[in-house]
Motif scaffolding. Structure first.
Motif, PDB file in Angstrom:
ATOM      1  N   GLY A 196       7.708 -30.374 -38.924  1.00  0.00           N
ATOM      2  CA  GLY A 196       6.711 -30.159 -37.879  1.00  0.00           C
ATOM      3  C   GLY A 196       5.810 -28.979 -38.196  1.00  0.00           C
ATOM      4  N   SER A 197       4.575 -29.050 -37.743  1.00  0.00           N
ATOM      5  CA  SER A 197       3.604 -28.001 -38.048  1.00  0.00           C
ATOM      6  C   SER A 197       3.915 -26.693 -37.331  1.00  0.00           C
ATOM      7  CB  SER A 197       2.195 -28.465 -37.668  1.00  0.00           C
ATOM      8  OG  SER A 197       2.113 -28.722 -36.269  1.00  0.00           O
ATOM      9  N   LYS A 198       4.494 -26.794 -36.140  1.00  0.00           N
ATOM     10  CA  LYS A 198       4.717 -25.581 -35.358  1.00  0.00           C
ATOM     11  C   LYS A 198       5.822 -24.711 -35.942  1.00  0.00           C
ATOM     12  CE  LYS A 198       2.885 -27.106 -30.919  1.00  0.00           C
ATOM     13  NZ  LYS A 198       3.152 -27.264 -29.466  1.00  0.00           N
ATOM     14  N   VAL A 199       6.893 -25.332 -36.391  1.00  0.00           N
ATOM     15  CA  VAL A 199       8.034 -24.544 -36.853  1.00  0.00           C
ATOM     16  C   VAL A 199       7.671 -23.698 -38.071  1.00  0.00           C
ATOM     17  CG1 VAL A 199       9.001 -26.354 -38.329  1.00  0.00           C
ATOM     18  CG2 VAL A 199      10.506 -24.620 -37.360  1.00  0.00           C
ATOM     19  N   ILE A 200       6.837 -24.238 -38.968  1.00  0.00           N
ATOM     20  CA  ILE A 200       6.413 -23.452 -40.127  1.00  0.00           C
ATOM     21  C   ILE A 200       5.253 -22.533 -39.748  1.00  0.00           C
ATOM     22  CG2 ILE A 200       4.791 -25.213 -40.997  1.00  0.00           C
ATOM     23  CD1 ILE A 200       5.635 -24.397 -43.827  1.00  0.00           C
ATOM     24  N   GLY A 201       4.405 -22.994 -38.827  1.00  0.00           N
ATOM     25  CA  GLY A 201       3.274 -22.185 -38.386  1.00  0.00           C
ATOM     26  C   GLY A 201       3.684 -20.940 -37.628  1.00  0.00           C
ATOM     27  N   HIS A 202       4.860 -20.945 -37.020  1.00  0.00           N
ATOM     28  CA  HIS A 202       5.344 -19.786 -36.277  1.00  0.00           C
ATOM     29  C   HIS A 202       5.567 -18.582 -37.182  1.00  0.00           C
ATOM     30  CE1 HIS A 202       5.379 -22.068 -32.756  1.00  0.00           C
ATOM     31  NE2 HIS A 202       6.643 -22.441 -32.687  1.00  0.00           N
ATOM     32  N   TYR A 203       5.650 -18.809 -38.497  1.00  0.00           N
ATOM     33  CA  TYR A 203       5.844 -17.700 -39.439  1.00  0.00           C
ATOM     34  C   TYR A 203       4.571 -17.330 -40.178  1.00  0.00           C
ATOM     35  CZ  TYR A 203      10.798 -17.057 -38.800  1.00  0.00           C
ATOM     36  OH  TYR A 203      12.014 -16.721 -38.255  1.00  0.00           O
ATOM     37  N   ALA A 204       3.438 -17.839 -39.728  1.00  0.00           N
ATOM     38  CA  ALA A 204       2.168 -17.495 -40.363  1.00  0.00           C
ATOM     39  C   ALA A 204       1.948 -15.987 -40.354  1.00  0.00           C
ATOM     40  CB  ALA A 204       1.020 -18.200 -39.644  1.00  0.00           C
ATOM     41  N   GLY A 205       1.602 -15.450 -41.526  1.00  0.00           N
ATOM     42  CA  GLY A 205       1.375 -14.017 -41.653  1.00  0.00           C
ATOM     43  C   GLY A 205       2.641 -13.202 -41.809  1.00  0.00           C
ATOM     44  N   GLN A 206       3.785 -13.870 -41.984  1.00  0.00           N
ATOM     45  CA  GLN A 206       5.060 -13.172 -42.021  1.00  0.00           C
ATOM     46  C   GLN A 206       5.892 -13.576 -43.236  1.00  0.00           C
ATOM     47  OE1 GLN A 206       7.206 -13.645 -38.307  1.00  0.00           O
ATOM     48  NE2 GLN A 206       5.326 -13.525 -37.094  1.00  0.00           N
ATOM     49  N   ASP A 207       6.957 -12.813 -43.467  1.00  0.00           N
ATOM     50  CA  ASP A 207       7.935 -13.150 -44.499  1.00  0.00           C
ATOM     51  C   ASP A 207       8.887 -14.189 -43.910  1.00  0.00           C
ATOM     52  OD1 ASP A 207      10.066 -13.295 -46.314  1.00  0.00           O
ATOM     53  OD2 ASP A 207       9.809 -11.202 -46.917  1.00  0.00           O
ATOM     54  N   ALA A 208       8.851 -15.395 -44.457  1.00  0.00           N
ATOM     55  CA  ALA A 208       9.655 -16.504 -43.938  1.00  0.00           C
ATOM     56  C   ALA A 208      10.840 -16.824 -44.847  1.00  0.00           C
ATOM     57  CB  ALA A 208       8.779 -17.748 -43.783  1.00  0.00           C
ATOM     58  N   THR A 209      11.219 -15.897 -45.711  1.00  0.00           N
ATOM     59  CA  THR A 209      12.253 -16.174 -46.715  1.00  0.00           C
ATOM     60  C   THR A 209      13.554 -16.667 -46.097  1.00  0.00           C
ATOM     61  OG1 THR A 209      11.318 -14.495 -48.199  1.00  0.00           O
ATOM     62  CG2 THR A 209      13.588 -15.204 -48.615  1.00  0.00           C
TER      63      THR A 209
END
Length: 399
Positions: free
Chosen positions: A46-59
């Motif tokens: 889903g686009s939202k779950v990955i988009g929630h980490y926009a601009g952040q470290d999602a490691t």
């Protein structure tokens, strides 16, 4: 220089953090920078779950949701745009390293491997209760006692869209208790929760409910109506707006089976009554169990907390016992479930001591409650948030 001769750039954390808009989204995974602006729409989760980490470290979030890294690597290569500058200071380095070491330990202990026997027994137990629900009416008749016994047994069976559930649940796990991102705390039309939401709602002058009484009306519109009203509406809305016809067939198969079996015994009218009572009971169980781990915890805007801190602020555990394990579906280990969302539930108790040890080392609060106290804390937290809303509203009007 990247693969294929593409020139790679280096970026600071600050520069990446600016790319957090709907039409401009970058994330960091293992010190590499990826432009997910266009890819997010095709993201399987889903686009939202990955988009929630926009601009952040999602490691750590990325690792939490993907067990097979080789499989997803092919999706990362085309959107790779560079790396994080060397020498960038990470104040959470020690904590994040220890958590990643803990995950490696869990992998070596085979804690991410499911027990097929466990899930077979679990499924058999659910099917057995469904069969018992039907034969209670078939054998003992349709009097009030067998009717209510049957309803209680059937309340363990759910008919929902897998896509819709994943769409909601992945967002919750990615950013639990984060206002504007976690759908589970998008409740301000009816309730205000936490410390910040009551203040923001009061100052907005858009109050829609007498929130200072929410700890009372929660019993009337919270647990009883979540499944029968809200979930039912959102389920079909999700299916039709996204044209998920396979999910539609799965959901309708549940309804066809249910009404075919029970209308022959109860008639259409009482079958509808049976269904609504069943959904209300199911809704009570789900609301009390799921919210006991979250509503009394910290609820705030996104502050880009490290994965382990974010999860520990938003979750707590319920004491282990045979009844608690069964009644909560092993989700009394909510902290471990959030830290390792793909870990089979029957292994969560095994990683718990190591999680406690890590939290103690880094001074992170690890909360564990009794089942009864966790239920009480839902009401207490609603009362506190309602009082905070009332006090803020009064002060705002005076000023």
């Amino acid at each position: 220089m990247g693969k294929g001769g593409k020139q790679m750039s280096t970026y600071s954390f600050e520069e990446v953090s600016k790319h957090d808009k709907q039409d401009d989204r970058w994330i960091i995974i293992n010190h590499e920078v990826y432009n997910i602006t266009n890819w997010a729409r095709r993201h399987p989760g889903g686009s939202k779950v990955i988009g929630h980490y926009a601009g952040q470290d999602a490691t750590d979030a990325f690792r939490a949701f993907h067990n097979n890294l080789d499989q997803v690597q092919k999706y990362l290569l085309p959107i790779h745009i560079g790396s994080v500058q060397k020498g960038e200071v990470n104040v959470n380095y020690s904590l994040e390293k220890d958590f990643r070491d803990l995950r490696q330990t869990a992998e070596k202990m085979d804690l991410f491997k499911p027990s097929y026997l466990f899930f077979f027994v679990h499924l058999a137990h659910i099917l057995a209760m469904e069969v018992m629900a039907y034969f209670t009416l078939y054998y003992f008749g349709t009097g009030w006692i067998p009717f209510l016994v049957s309803v209680c047994l059937y309340a363990t069976v759910q008919g929902a869209s897998p896509s819709w559930w994943n769409h909601m649940h992945y967002q919750h796990h990615a950013k639990p208790n984060v206002m504007g991102k976690d759908p589970d705390v998008r409740v301000d039309q009816l309730f205000v929760v936490g410390e910040r939401m009551p203040v923001e709602v009061a100052k907005s002058n858009k109050s829609s409910m007498p929130y200072n009484q929410q700890h009372k009306y929660f019993f009337l519109i919270g647990p009883p109506l979540l499944f029968p009203v809200y979930f039912q509406f959102m389920l079909f809305r999700h299916i039709f707006t996204r044209r998920l016809w396979k999910d539609f067939i799965v959901v309708m198969a549940f309804y066809v089976k249910f009404f075919y079996l029970y209308t022959n015994i109860l008639g259409l009218g009482w079958t509808l009554v049976y269904y609504e009572i069943m959904r209300v009971l199911e809704s009570h169980w789900f609301t009390w169990v799921s919210q006991s781990n979250h509503i009394p915890m910290d609820i705030d805007r996104d502050t880009a907390e490290p994965w382990i801190k974010l999860q520990l602020k938003a979750t707590c555990d319920i004491e282990q016992s045979f009844f608690n394990d069964w009644f909560t579906g092993h989700l009394n280990f909510q902290i471990e479930h959030h830290l390792f969302p793909t870990m089979p539930r029957h292994n969560l108790y095994k990683i718990q001591p190591l999680v406690k040890s890590l939290c103690k080392k880094h001074g992170i609060s690890y909360q564990m409650k009794t089942l009864s106290q966790s239920f009480i804390d839902i009401v207490k937290s609603l009362k506190h948030s309602g009082e905070l809303w009332e006090a803020t509203l009064h002060a705002h009007h005076i000023s």
